[in-house]
Design a protein around this motif. Structure first.
Motif: not given
Length: 285
Positions: A34-36, A39-45, A137-144, A228-237
């Motif tokens: 839900r939070r992801a 976040a994805a919707q908030a970034a769209r504007p 590479e980038v690893t260790g990103l937070s859930d938000s 795309a990262l935000l969409e991927s996070k939502a898809g992950e959850f």
């Protein structure tokens, strides 16, 4: 028989503990989903507005020579793939990486023809283990994740295109359709395609429209990567919620089967004891 019954009870207890864990993980994933999504919707504007401004400038300006907009002969391709740091998400990473590998093998004859940027520990480990050319590479990103978390890699991917180290850049990620559907996609983001745009507002540019465009175009490309990262996070959850939900249901079914087996074994044990008691009483009479 007693030993077999003890083993069955141990299996039931172990599965019940596992069921509690998967159920808790399902609920946590649902909350993070839900939070992801928010976040994805908030970034769209912001993404839509910068796209509008870029398209407007490009439509109202002639003779643009920015390399981000100019197509060139394809000699080398860049890929930026977004995966997860953790597993337990079903086929979320496997399907995405399989799609990318199939494309690479069908499109390129050698590793000199492509390079890869990767987000997420799962993708990094998979690619490095198979000796694919990982450039960043980038690893260790937070859930938000914030834009700052991805900015260095995004800027590196865009700048390498501007410098001519490759001639196109593909974004490889899981597109979030809904909580139960994630679709692996490969979108070409460089060179940017702003054809068909029109001047929707009368902007005044200082010092010039082309210089403003030089600043906005890299930011726009980086914004596409972040979105795309935000969409991927939502898809992950969403994928993890479904995977844990399936695991919980499977555990429930397994517990039910084991309970039936246990009851039958217990009934057989009681029957055997009664038979032995009766047989002993008959022998004494």
């Amino acid at each position: 028989m007693a030993k077999g019954m003890r083993e069955i009870k141990r299996q039931i207890k172990s599965t019940q503990n596992m069921k509690q864990i998967t159920k808790a993980m399902e609920m946590v994933a649902a909350s993070k989903l839900r939070r992801a999504q928010e976040a994805a919707q908030a970034a769209r504007p912001y993404s839509e507005k910068i796209q509008e401004v870029v398209s407007s400038i490009a439509a109202g300006t002639k003779g643009i020579k920015n390399p981000i907009l100019l197509a060139r002969d394809i000699k080398k391709t860049g890929y930026l793939v977004i995966t997860t740091d953790r597993g337990l998400a079903g086929g979320f990473n496997a399907n995405l990486l399989r799609t990318m590998i199939q494309t690479i093998r069908s499109k390129h004859k050698s590793q000199d023809e492509y390079t890869i940027f990767v987000v997420g520990r799962k993708g990094r480990d998979f690619l490095k283990k198979r000796h694919f050319p990982v450039m960043g590479e980038v690893t260790g990103l937070s859930d938000s994740p914030t834009f700052a978390d991805i900015k260095v890699l995004a800027s590196q991917a865009v700048q390498n295109y501007v410098d001519g180290n490759y001639d196109e850049l593909y974004l490889v990620y899981n597109k979030f359709n809904n909580a139960i559907s994630q679709e692996p996609v490969m979108n070409r983001i460089l060179p940017l395609d702003v054809t068909g745009g029109k001047a929707v507002a009368n902007y005044e540019y200082e010092p010039s429209a082309e210089e403003v465009l030089d600043v906005l175009l890299p930011k726009y490309a980086e914004t596409l990567i972040y979105s795309a990262l935000l969409e991927s996070k939502a898809g992950e959850f969403g994928a993890r919620m479904n995977a844990m939900g399936n695991a919980t249901r499977n555990a429930t079914e397994f517990i039910n089967r084991l309970t039936i087996v246990y009851n039958r074994a217990r009934q057989a044990s009681i029957t055997q004891e009664i038979t032995e008691i009766v047989a002993g009483a008959n022998a004494q009479s």
